[in-house]
Structures are given as C-alpha cells and as structure tokens.
Enzyme design. Structure first.
Site, PDB file in Angstrom:
ATOM      1  N   HIS A   1     -10.495  -0.111   4.121  1.00  9.73           N
ATOM      2  CA  HIS A   1      -9.289   0.043   3.300  1.00  9.73           C
ATOM      3  C   HIS A   1      -9.782   0.245   1.857  1.00  9.73           C
ATOM      4  CE1 HIS A   1      -5.329  -0.341   1.834  1.00  9.73           C
ATOM      5  NE2 HIS A   1      -4.987  -1.536   2.279  1.00  9.73           N
TER       6      HIS A   1
ATOM      7  N   ARG B   1      -2.504   5.611   7.210  1.00  7.12           N
ATOM      8  CA  ARG B   1      -2.752   4.259   7.727  1.00  7.12           C
ATOM      9  C   ARG B   1      -2.524   4.315   9.227  1.00  7.12           C
ATOM     10  NH1 ARG B   1      -0.816  -1.641   5.814  1.00  7.12           N
ATOM     11  NH2 ARG B   1      -2.436  -1.167   4.312  1.00  7.12           N
TER      12      ARG B   1
ATOM     13  N   THR C   1       0.845  -1.199   0.000  1.00  3.22           N
ATOM     14  CA  THR C   1       0.000   0.000   0.000  1.00  3.22           C
ATOM     15  C   THR C   1       0.882   1.251   0.000  1.00  3.22           C
ATOM     16  OG1 THR C   1      -1.661  -1.210   1.245  1.00  3.22           O
ATOM     17  CG2 THR C   1      -1.875   1.171   1.228  1.00  3.22           C
TER      18      THR C   1
END
Ligand code: NCD
Length: 311
Positions: free
Chosen positions: A135, A107, A58
């Site tokens: 997410h 995050r 990510t």
C-alpha cells in the site's frame, strides 16, 4: 520526474523519488489550506478510482486529490459494476483502457492486481492496496507525517506493532523507512509475525514494553480479523493487555515520540480511545497528509511541471 511510470510497490521508488514526492506534497498542503482549494494542473486528464474492496480514507483522499488538481475523476465501485456479472479483472481493465484514461488507482483483494492492470493498460497505475502485499501511498503519507512532526526521517526508529503478517501497510512501510535511512522495528505476537520476519529487513521484537523507550514513533496496526483464517490470540482483551497502546505504554515512550495508526482503528484493541484522541496522536494528521501526498503522486506521475501549471 519520477523513475517509474507506476507506483505499484515501494520498489518503484528511489530515495530521491520519495524526497521529490514529499517536497511536492508540501506545496500542495499549502493549497489545501486556502479557501479555494483548486489548481488547474491536471485539467483534461482522466483518473479512474478502481476500488474492489471497502475503503474510506484512501478512496476519499484520492478522489479529493484528483478534484483539487482539476482532473476528471471517475469512480468505479465493484458492487455496482459488471464484476458482479462475472467479468474478470483483465476484461474490466481492457474496457477501461479502451476509454483512454491517464491514471488508474486500484484497490483489490489479490496481491499483484496492479501489475496485471499494467500488463493490459498503457496508463500509470497506482496501487491503493493489493491484498496483503503493499500500500505504497499509505507509506508515503506516513513518511510525510513523520517528517512534519519530527523534522527528519533519517535515523528515526519506528516501531510497527501488531498484525504484521496480514498488513499491506507494513509491507510498504518497512521498505519505505529503510529507503530513507530510518530503522523499522516490527513488534508482534508470534502468531501475527510472518513465517520469516528476518527477511523483511526490519528489527524483530516480541516484547512491546521492552522496545517502547527506544522508539521515535509507535505505529499501531489494526488486527485484520477478515484476513485471518483462525483467531490469532485467545481474546481481544488479552491482545490489548500485551500489545495494545494505552496511556501507561505511551508514558514509556520518549517524551518527543508520537503515535500513529493508518485507520480504521479498533478502539480498545490495538489502541485505547484516550491514546487515539491524545495530543501525541498523529492519526488525523495522517489523513490530512494523505490528500497532499496523493496530489503530489498524481501530479508527478502525469508529467509534473510538463503537465501544465505548477503548484
Ligand atoms: C489500511 C488498508 O486498507 O490497507 N487502511 C488504510 O488504507 N488506511 C489498513 C487496514 O485496513 O487496517
């Protein structure tokens, strides 16, 4: 233009927004095949990657996406920041706001961290995973990958298998599939199902072998041992026997069906090595799509065609 200034949950996106993001990502995927993979589109815009939790794909794909669009990307790592000196998330956010950034990807282990940032910052916020909540860019890249592989999204039956109760990936993928007219089926042992699976809007199943022949996609989740308070099953071997994807189970899928996993994988637990590396596995394709989809998200949130040169 997208409906919302932020992408914090799938609620921020309409079905039309999703289609716009996937179509825009297709044109960026073409750029990613070029020898010189760079567009001037977001020149002069500042994008901060605010990662308080470990991440490989990510974080890397947001970083690569911002570079490919010529934005100035800044990476924040919690372990080398004032967080270790006790600074609160709110104060870190106010500090960043004072430096006038245009987009923050966050995050964090706490569900709701993106919403908290949005309260104190003016810029766009993208949720890169908040606790066990959502997410959304993972769900978008998964939809993109499914559409590429199977030619459509509407009407697909997607089995999401494993640790549903701790999975922010499932938290976004279930509503994302519903928005595009696909059917999510959640499959897990009772100890890894949320307390009220019926309220999620997915079909609920406990026997994987029974469901496999009806699926277009088998989407395996990692068992998130770091989030569990106790071992949710007697042993990894028993979990693999009942819920792990292996060659025999892959044979039970229809011949056109594909296998997906958001990574990181626990080979031998939720997925066997031969399935992970098989031609029916889209796992590396998901990673590849991640860059194009995140380029699309940044481009559209920062003004789309109004922000400068288009793709
Ligand atoms: C997931 C995450 O961190 O939410 N991975 C990812 O972003 N590709 C899933 C996981 O950790 O199992």
């Amino acid at each position: 233009m997208l409906t919302s200034k932020h992408i914090m949950t799938m609620d921020d996106l309409s079905a039309d927004d999703i289609t716009l993001i996937l179509d825009t990502a297709e044109s960026f995927a073409e750029v990613n095949q070029r020898r010189i993979k760079k567009l001037p589109t977001l020149r002069g815009r500042t994008i901060v990657n605010l990662f308080f939790e470990p991440s490989t794909r990510t974080r890397m794909s947001f970083e690569i996406a911002s570079k490919r669009l010529s934005a100035d990307g800044v990476n924040f790592t919690a372990s080398s920041s004032a967080t270790v000196k006790g600074e609160t998330l709110r104060d870190t956010a106010k500090t960043l706001a004072a430096m006038s950034c245009d987009l923050v990807v966050v995050r964090h282990k706490y569900a709701g961290a993106p919403q908290m940032l949005a309260e104190v910052m003016d810029c766009s916020i993208v949720n890169g995973g908040d606790g066990v909540h959502e997410h959304p860019t993972q769900a978008l890249l998964d939809l993109y990958t499914m559409r590429q592989a199977l030619g459509r999204l509407e009407g697909l039956r997607v089995g999401i298998v494993g640790d549903i109760c701790h999975s922010r990936v499932a938290g976004s993928l279930v509503p994302a599939l519903r928005k595009v007219g696909a059917t999510p089926v959640i499959i897990a042992p009772p100890t890894l199902m949320p307390a009220r699976p019926d309220v999620l809007g997915a079909e609920v199943a406990y026997d994987l072998d029974e469901v496999l022949p009806s699926l277009d996609v088998a989407y395996l989740l990692r068992v998130q041992f770091e989030r569990a308070t106790r071992m949710p099953f007697p042993s990894n071997r028993e979990y693999a026997m009942l819920y792990g994807m292996n060659l025999a189970r892959m044979e039970r899928l229809p011949s056109h069906a594909v296998v997906m996993h958001p990574g990181p994988m626990n080979r031998g637990v939720e997925i066997s090595a031969d399935v992970a590396d098989s031609t029916r596995s889209l796992i590396l394709g998901q990673v590849e799509s991640g860059v194009a989809v995140r380029m699309a998200v940044m481009y559209l949130l920062l003004g789309g065609a109004d922000s400068g040169a288009a793709a």
